[in-house]
Design an enzyme around this catalytic site. Structure first.
Site, short mmCIF file in Angstrom:
data_model
loop_
_atom_site.label_atom_id
_atom_site.label_comp_id
_atom_site.label_asym_id
_atom_site.label_seq_id
_atom_site.Cartn_x
_atom_site.Cartn_y
_atom_site.Cartn_z
N SER A 1 0.84 -1.20 0.00
CA SER A 1 0.00 0.00 0.00
C SER A 1 0.87 1.25 0.00
CB SER A 1 -0.93 -0.01 1.22
OG SER A 1 -1.92 0.97 1.11
N ASN A 2 0.25 2.40 0.10
CA ASN A 2 0.97 3.67 0.15
C ASN A 2 0.74 4.32 1.50
OD1 ASN A 2 1.69 3.44 -2.48
ND2 ASN A 2 0.70 5.30 -3.17
N ALA A 3 1.71 5.10 1.95
CA ALA A 3 1.49 5.87 3.17
C ALA A 3 0.55 7.02 2.81
CB ALA A 3 2.81 6.41 3.67
N VAL B 1 -2.75 6.25 -4.94
CA VAL B 1 -3.04 4.93 -5.50
C VAL B 1 -1.77 4.08 -5.51
CG1 VAL B 1 -3.94 3.72 -7.52
CG2 VAL B 1 -4.82 5.99 -6.95
#
Ligand code: CTP
Length: 206
Positions: A21-23, A89
């Site tokens: 995922s992304n921070a 995203v």
């Protein structure tokens, strides 16, 4: 206006328990949704998993993966006048999701990754008479990269910010147009910046 806003991160699963995922706290997108509602607009908020309550009065779609964000955003965009894409995203996903839980092997493993779909590029390509505002998170060659993204994703404007924005209550942004130059600069809380951007859009949309 009815405004589509994407917010938060997306998740791409390696197996049933692990994901990439992304921070992203989702704060910028949620602040934009609140500002747009406060200024009398309708909001469709498509959000990845975050620890925030959706602002009261918006149409809310919770999503997890990039594919889900794309499906929900494309469906909602039909009914909207424009989009602000604030989502962080996840750009890559494992080529295949493993069923169950991958057991440790005692050594390194590698995972074959492919790019996810670009939600904003999809919306930009289909925008017709609607307006499109993207975000660009850049650590170097910021304006050049932002302009490239604006063109590649067919945006009218792009909000340029840097990695210090991640998880922060505050932000410092430039609004870049197709000339590649900053036409506005805003600094302050994400809520203040959101109010400025929505107000700016109200007066500058054709
Ligand atoms: N975006 C999107 N779908 C993706 C990737 C990005 O909708 N798969 C959107 C983001 O919401 C943002 C803009 O595109 O509005 C730019 O995102 P950013 O992460 O800065 O750029 P990327 O296109 O992902 O490129 P890179 O990671 O190489 O900088």
């Amino acid at each position: 206006m009815r405004i589509l806003i994407t917010a938060g991160p997306t998740r791409e699963y390696i197996d049933d328990v692990r994901y990439l995922s992304n921070a992203s706290s989702g704060r910028m997108g949620y602040a934009l949704a609140q500002a747009a509602l406060d200024q009398g607009h309708e909001v469709v908020l498509v959000s990845g998993p975050v620890d925030l309550m959706p602002p009261k009065g918006c149409e809310f779609h919770a999503v997890e993966t990039t594919e889900e964000m794309k499906t929900a955003s494309v469906a909602a965009f039909d009914r909207c006048d424009g989009v602000i894409a604030a989502a962080a995203v996840c750009d890559y996903k494992p080529r295949e999701r493993i069923e169950g839980k991958l057991a440790k092997t005692g050594g390194p493993i590698s995972i074959d990754m492919i790019e996810t779909d670009d939600v904003l590029a999809h919306l930009g390509a289909a925008k017709g008479r609607r307006w499109v505002v993207g975000f660009a998170l850049e650590s170097q060659n910021a304006r050049e990269n932002a302009l490239q993204k604006l063109r590649a994703k067919n945006c009218n404007w792009i909000v340029l910010n840097n990695p210090t924005a991640i998880g922060s209550l505050n932000n410092e942004v430039e609004l870049i147009d197709e000339s590649g130059q900053p036409i506005m600069r805003w600094a302050g809380s994400k809520q203040e910046i959101s109010t400025q951007l929505i107000t700016w859009l109200e007066t500058n949309l054709p």
